[in-house]
Design a protein around this motif. Structure first.
Motif, mmCIF file in Angstrom:
data_model
loop_
_atom_site.group_PDB
_atom_site.id
_atom_site.type_symbol
_atom_site.label_atom_id
_atom_site.label_comp_id
_atom_site.label_asym_id
_atom_site.label_seq_id
_atom_site.Cartn_x
_atom_site.Cartn_y
_atom_site.Cartn_z
ATOM 1 N N ASP A 1 0.844 -1.205 0.000
ATOM 2 C CA ASP A 1 0.000 0.000 0.000
ATOM 3 C C ASP A 1 0.875 1.248 0.000
ATOM 4 O O ASP A 1 1.148 1.813 1.032
ATOM 5 C CB ASP A 1 -0.921 -0.013 1.222
ATOM 6 N N ASN A 2 1.310 1.691 -1.156
ATOM 7 C CA ASN A 2 0.926 1.314 -2.497
ATOM 8 C C ASN A 2 2.169 1.301 -3.389
ATOM 9 O O ASN A 2 2.085 1.317 -4.596
ATOM 10 C CB ASN A 2 -0.112 2.329 -2.976
ATOM 11 N N GLU B 1 -2.161 -4.163 4.942
ATOM 12 C CA GLU B 1 -2.037 -2.734 4.676
ATOM 13 C C GLU B 1 -2.491 -1.960 5.922
ATOM 14 O O GLU B 1 -3.449 -2.327 6.579
ATOM 15 C CB GLU B 1 -2.863 -2.327 3.448
ATOM 16 N N GLU C 1 3.276 -5.175 7.459
ATOM 17 C CA GLU C 1 2.773 -5.075 6.097
ATOM 18 C C GLU C 1 3.758 -5.751 5.145
ATOM 19 O O GLU C 1 4.965 -5.661 5.325
ATOM 20 C CB GLU C 1 2.603 -3.604 5.702
#
Length: 494
Positions: free
Chosen positions: A141-142, A452, A457
């Protein structure tokens, strides 16, 4: 990699995919460089890092041969009065062949806050590979998807293959704080989109860990504040308890009236505008890969409100939901404080679905709360407001754009994707579609367990590299759509 047999590919696809596999270490090094930039747009002291990240992204596009315009958005005023420079929005353009269709890719390179002491098992700003997963803030993300798109374009350039489509890029650095100024910029720069045929957004996740998905709808979000005010100061419960209408008691009654134990919203009229469930959509829900136990375990809860996959997806995607988020003004610290607060504010939100209008939702909420409050005969003052409202978005899965994406996914992963909605709110899809009047597709490459906004992550090596391949295949599929209308699809068709 799994799901793809080179023997079933064209010579061009084989050449492209071989290049991507051979250069995957280079692509991971690029992601490592980007993840190392602490481009946290939430914390003011890191704004310089966001600006640095935007410069890196602009330079990366320039290396591709793109024309890059970094458009200034001025400054942002914080609640304390401080002014911070806003990172520019990158508008990039590569290729102007009139025989080619033009696709515009949107992504962002800012991230949510992350600290090792929050529970990360690795340094969040050092991309670390463990068991095939690439851990780091922004990996999915992202920054990962943005780079996968760039890597796909770079592959054509490196192999000296004629670009099958023209490209445009919109990359921002303020998405995690609401894309400040972006909507106004898009309005101002409508000419930039005049020759764009399709817009691609890759800022979301699959529903499964392994099965690809395409997203065709998102819920909106109407955020409410309900304030109850009594006197002009807090009072002692020993002196006033039992002889006054307490604001917090009123507020709790109001909040309790909003939703019942089964999750049904109790506001009259709230379901009136919800679109009927079509047979086609029902079949999509039935065929979607979804593990109830895994979803339940990930949440840490012991029981969900519904027992079947279809019921759960229906209430995540097709129906609105109401969640209560907190109470401001009430004592919340450890210990006991026998105070009657003079003013309290309850906060809740409604994730609305097509075709619920924000203005109607607001009026229904206000009417309901005022009616409940009136029955309490309280002398306290009630104030209901909707400080934030984002609209839902839905499009047609039978659109040629989605069919092209499905063919690309089948080429790379060896199976058709799930067609899913996202229960959360991603205003950018609706904004792009409304302003540009072009077709929009939400094309994720991240898996359901990528985390995310959370600790640890990650994006898997498989998703990052196969995602690069699927974007490269998508370009070829898009090139086959020449001559088809670029008007937006009828959002009533699902």
């Amino acid at each position: 990699m799994a799901g793809m047999s080179f023997s079933s590919l064209s010579a061009l696809e084989t050449e492209i995919f071989h290049y991507i596999e051979a250069h995957q270490s280079d692509f991971i090094e690029d992601l490592k460089e980007w993840v190392a930039v602490e481009s946290d747009s939430v914390q003011p002291h890191l704004r310089k890092e966001v600006m640095r990240m935007m410069s890196l992204a602009a330079a990366r596009l320039a290396v591709l041969g793109a024309t890059v315009n970094s458009v200034s958005l001025g400054s942002q005023q914080l609640l304390n009065g401080q002014h911070l420079p806003q990172p520019p929005v990158i508008l990039g353009e590569l290729g102007k062949d009139p025989k080619n269709l033009t696709i515009c890719f949107y992504g962002h390179v800012d991230v949510q806050p992350a600290r090792r002491e929050d529970g990360w098992k690795t340094n969040p700003y050092t991309l670390t590979e463990i068991n095939g997963n690439l851990y780091g803030r922004g990996a999915t993300d992202n920054k990962g998807p943005v780079l996968a798109w760039i890597n796909a374009v770079e592959t054509y350039r490196a192999l000296k293959i004629a670009m099958p489509v023209n490209f445009k890029f919109v990359i921002e650095g303020m998405e995690e704080v609401g894309s400040l100024g972006l909507e106004e910029l898009l309005e101002e720069k409508q000419g930039f989109f005049s020759d764009v045929d399709y817009i691609v957004i890759s800022d979301n996740l699959w529903l499964s860990k392994k099965k690809p998905a395409l997203i065709y709808g998102t819920r909106g979000n109407a955020c409410f504040s309900v304030e109850v005010e009594g006197g002009d100061k807090d009072l002692h419960s020993g002196t006033f308890g039992g002889i006054i209408h307490e604001p917090l008691t009123d507020l709790i009654a109001l909040l309790d009236s909003l939703v019942d134990p089964t999750g049904q919203i109790q506001i009259p009229g709230i379901y009136d505008a919800v679109a009927p469930l079509t047979d086609e959509e029902k079949k999509l829900y039935e065929s979607t890969e979804y593990d109830i136990e895994e979803h339940k375990n990930n949440s840490g809860v012991k029981k969900l409100l519904y027992n079947t996959k279809e019921e759960i997806l229906l209430h995540l995607w097709h129906y609105p939901s109401l969640s209560i988020h907190g109470i401001e003004g009430a004592f919340h610290e450890p210990g006991i404080k026998t105070v009657i607060p003079a003013k309290v504010i309850g906060k809740f939100s409604i994730r609305q679905v097509p075709y619920m209008e924000l203005s109607d939702v607001k009026q229904q909420v206000v009417n309901h709360l005022e009616n409940v409050f009136a029955k309490r005969n309280s002398p306290n003052k009630l104030k209901v407001s909707m400080p934030l409202g984002a609209k839902p978005w839905v499009t047609d899965v039978n659109d040629p754009l989605y069919k092209a994406a499905r063919r690309a996914i089948r080429t790379v992963f060896g199976e058709d994707p799930d067609f899913i909605r996202d229960g959360s709110t991603i205003p950018i899809a609706r904004i792009f579609q409304t302003i540009t009047q072009k077709r929009v597709i939400m094309f994720p490459i991240g898996a359901a367990d990528d985390g995310e906004h959370s600790q640890n992550e990650k994006i898997s090596r498989r998703n990052y590299i196969e995602g690069t391949k699927v974007f490269a295949a998508f370009f070829l599929e898009i090139s086959k759509l020449r001559g088809q209308s670029n008007e937006t699809s009828n959002p009533g068709t699902k």
